[in-house]
Design an enzyme around this catalytic site. Sequence first.
Site, mmCIF file in Angstrom:
data_model
loop_
_atom_site.group_PDB
_atom_site.id
_atom_site.type_symbol
_atom_site.label_atom_id
_atom_site.label_comp_id
_atom_site.label_asym_id
_atom_site.label_seq_id
_atom_site.Cartn_x
_atom_site.Cartn_y
_atom_site.Cartn_z
ATOM 1 N N SER A 122 20.094 85.951 53.055
ATOM 2 C CA SER A 122 20.239 84.724 53.801
ATOM 3 C C SER A 122 18.943 84.207 54.494
ATOM 4 C CB SER A 122 21.142 85.253 55.214
ATOM 5 O OG SER A 122 22.473 85.643 54.597
ATOM 6 N N SER A 128 26.277 80.947 53.875
ATOM 7 C CA SER A 128 27.360 80.957 52.894
ATOM 8 C C SER A 128 26.660 80.219 51.485
ATOM 9 C CB SER A 128 28.596 80.236 53.204
ATOM 10 O OG SER A 128 29.233 80.964 54.199
ATOM 11 N N GLY A 338 46.094 98.878 76.145
ATOM 12 C CA GLY A 338 46.479 98.010 77.487
ATOM 13 C C GLY A 338 45.129 97.843 78.071
ATOM 14 N N GLU A 362 27.802 89.785 54.089
ATOM 15 C CA GLU A 362 28.024 90.031 52.770
ATOM 16 C C GLU A 362 29.102 89.132 52.273
ATOM 17 O OE1 GLU A 362 27.487 93.898 50.716
ATOM 18 O OE2 GLU A 362 26.184 94.613 52.515
ATOM 19 N N GLY A 363 29.111 87.970 52.642
ATOM 20 C CA GLY A 363 30.080 86.962 52.464
ATOM 21 C C GLY A 363 31.324 86.725 53.618
ATOM 22 N N SER A 365 34.829 85.951 55.004
ATOM 23 C CA SER A 365 36.340 85.807 54.545
ATOM 24 C C SER A 365 36.801 84.431 53.718
ATOM 25 C CB SER A 365 37.445 86.054 55.748
ATOM 26 O OG SER A 365 37.249 87.146 56.103
HETATM 27 N N1 CAA Z 1 28.144 88.097 39.461
HETATM 28 C C1 CAA Z 1 27.049 87.261 38.666
HETATM 29 N N2 CAA Z 1 27.003 86.003 38.410
HETATM 30 C C2 CAA Z 1 27.640 85.380 39.182
HETATM 31 C C3 CAA Z 1 28.377 85.887 40.324
HETATM 32 C C4 CAA Z 1 28.699 87.114 40.104
HETATM 33 N N3 CAA Z 1 29.314 87.693 40.946
HETATM 34 N N4 CAA Z 1 29.287 84.654 40.955
HETATM 35 C C5 CAA Z 1 28.621 83.620 40.482
HETATM 36 N N5 CAA Z 1 27.562 83.962 39.469
HETATM 37 C C6 CAA Z 1 27.010 82.910 38.466
HETATM 38 C C7 CAA Z 1 27.771 81.926 38.222
HETATM 39 O O1 CAA Z 1 28.208 82.308 36.993
HETATM 40 C C8 CAA Z 1 26.727 80.839 38.006
HETATM 41 O O2 CAA Z 1 26.005 80.940 36.663
HETATM 42 P P1 CAA Z 1 26.166 79.850 35.639
HETATM 43 O O3 CAA Z 1 25.592 78.501 36.033
HETATM 44 O O4 CAA Z 1 25.304 80.201 34.564
HETATM 45 O O5 CAA Z 1 27.687 79.887 35.282
HETATM 46 C C9 CAA Z 1 25.536 81.108 39.128
HETATM 47 O O6 CAA Z 1 25.928 82.200 39.548
HETATM 48 C C10 CAA Z 1 25.604 80.159 40.276
HETATM 49 O O7 CAA Z 1 27.068 80.328 40.736
HETATM 50 P P2 CAA Z 1 27.951 79.303 41.746
HETATM 51 O O8 CAA Z 1 27.519 77.940 40.926
HETATM 52 O O9 CAA Z 1 29.072 79.550 41.712
HETATM 53 O O10 CAA Z 1 26.870 79.295 42.885
HETATM 54 P P3 CAA Z 1 27.124 78.560 44.272
HETATM 55 O O11 CAA Z 1 25.873 78.174 44.723
HETATM 56 O O12 CAA Z 1 28.417 77.657 44.224
HETATM 57 O O13 CAA Z 1 27.617 79.901 45.236
HETATM 58 C C11 CAA Z 1 29.014 81.462 46.404
HETATM 59 C C12 CAA Z 1 28.564 80.713 44.903
HETATM 60 C C13 CAA Z 1 30.055 82.512 45.835
HETATM 61 C C14 CAA Z 1 29.366 80.510 47.265
HETATM 62 C C15 CAA Z 1 27.744 82.475 46.726
HETATM 63 O O14 CAA Z 1 26.808 81.604 47.187
HETATM 64 C C16 CAA Z 1 28.217 83.371 47.758
HETATM 65 O O15 CAA Z 1 28.435 84.592 47.456
HETATM 66 N N6 CAA Z 1 27.847 83.123 48.877
HETATM 67 C C17 CAA Z 1 27.918 84.090 50.093
HETATM 68 C C18 CAA Z 1 26.392 84.678 50.435
HETATM 69 C C19 CAA Z 1 26.682 86.198 50.722
HETATM 70 O O16 CAA Z 1 27.550 86.825 50.579
HETATM 71 N N7 CAA Z 1 25.563 86.643 51.760
HETATM 72 C C20 CAA Z 1 25.578 87.724 52.309
HETATM 73 C C21 CAA Z 1 24.107 88.109 52.506
HETATM 74 S S1 CAA Z 1 23.704 89.742 52.677
HETATM 75 C C22 CAA Z 1 24.203 90.141 54.146
HETATM 76 O O17 CAA Z 1 25.342 89.829 54.671
HETATM 77 C C23 CAA Z 1 23.217 90.851 54.987
HETATM 78 C C24 CAA Z 1 23.240 92.239 55.335
HETATM 79 O O18 CAA Z 1 22.138 92.904 55.243
HETATM 80 C C25 CAA Z 1 24.402 93.210 55.127
#
Ligand code: CAA
Length: 379
Positions: A122, A128, A338, A362-363, A365
């Site tokens: 992030s 997101s 309460g 980590e994403g 809901s």
């Molecule tokens: N595994 C492997 N590859 C994947 C995948 C997965 N689970 N999900 C998608 N991909 C691939 C896709 O197939 C695509 O590749 P192709 O073009 O070859 O098909 C590529 O990744 C890009 O995917 P998208 O086009 O779906 O990407 P997007 O930009 O639309 O985003 C999203 C998808 C699901 C919204 C993603 O951005 C997401 O999960 N966002 C949330 C981010 C997140 O969870 N952040 C948390 C940060 S960590 C944290 O919280 C801090 C900490 O320290 C705890």
Amino acid sequence: MTPEQQQIRDLAREFARNELRPHAEEWDREARFPREVVQALGELGFMGMLIPEEYDGLGLDATSYLLALEQVAWGDASVAVAMSVHNSLPTQMILAQGTAEQKERFLRPMARGEWLGAFSLSEPDAGSDAASLTAQAVRADGGWVLNGAKAWVTNGGMGDVVIAMCRTDTPDDRRGAKGIGAFILRTDAEGYLVGKKEDKMGQRASETVGIAFRDLFVPDGQVLGDPSMGFIYALQGLDNGRMGIAAVALGIAQAALEHAVAYAGERKQFGRPLRDFQGMQFKLADMAVRVEAARALLVQAAAAKDAGEPVTRAASVAKLFCTETAMQVTTQAVQVFGGYGYMKEYPVERLFRDAKVTEIYEGTSEIQRTVIARELYRA
Ligand code: CAA
């Protein structure tokens, strides 16, 4: 559960009961992470649960790991999230994509709990929509030079090894999700800067920081896999990470349920313990059903992982349900207590605050629902 899984879970429960729960209130109040606990977890092998024995880990299955993590979260959610990030993200990413030299150099001390791991995707303007990140890596002689700012990094300051995602494409050739690299950083490297520890609503003991890179040189030997595939590796890592957060949320929910059941047996109103009232019985029963259903979904996701099946959908289902369960169950637990439930002297107040972030990090809901819906159409 196999006898071995049961043994690991019981060991974790014992550790949580003796070493975590008695201190959780104090760590929360002081917003202090007990670094010494990581060492103790390392001695138990809990910082290398999924790392093979050849790299000093326990080489356990995902089910054992997640059941143990639930118990650690039952004791203290802040310690559990540090353990979850370390075990689920950087170590798993190095295991999946790292070279033999990277595994040798990083996995051993991480498995022993001597080096704590972090994951940095992030940014202030890329939450997101993680692929829109802008921290930039530029090719240099023998490596890359990193510049940019990252946000909300668990273990990002006190940790030792961070896997950070930065753009490796160039301004005149942007490649979106396929123009990002994953870099294995040491936090003591020159140019690795740590911002202030965030002052959070819950999981206050866990360390969440912003970090920045100022002309940080990373040698080629610390690039993970293909330098244009870091975003994909990060999403693969998050499939594991989301199961870990589901386990953290489940531990919080289980703790809140136990407190509510005990209190409803002790507290008397209208001359009877609260648990004698049918309205209270229905509430406690609904909480218990949610917790059991959440655990079943988590175990199902873990079993898929252990069977080597794709887990993207199962991990998001488990994360969504377990974290929303944690929020619902802790909310009801406060209600059972309460007025007392609203006071800091009672643990359900902290559990309620600790639960909220599980629906966010980590994403969110909403992102889990997006992932699940996409997978429905892919099937
Ligand atoms: N595994 C492997 N590859 C994947 C995948 C997965 N689970 N999900 C998608 N991909 C691939 C896709 O197939 C695509 O590749 P192709 O073009 O070859 O098909 C590529 O990744 C890009 O995917 P998208 O086009 O779906 O990407 P997007 O930009 O639309 O985003 C999203 C998808 C699901 C919204 C993603 O951005 C997401 O999960 N966002 C949330 C981010 C997140 O969870 N952040 C948390 C940060 S960590 C944290 O919280 C801090 C900490 O320290 C705890």
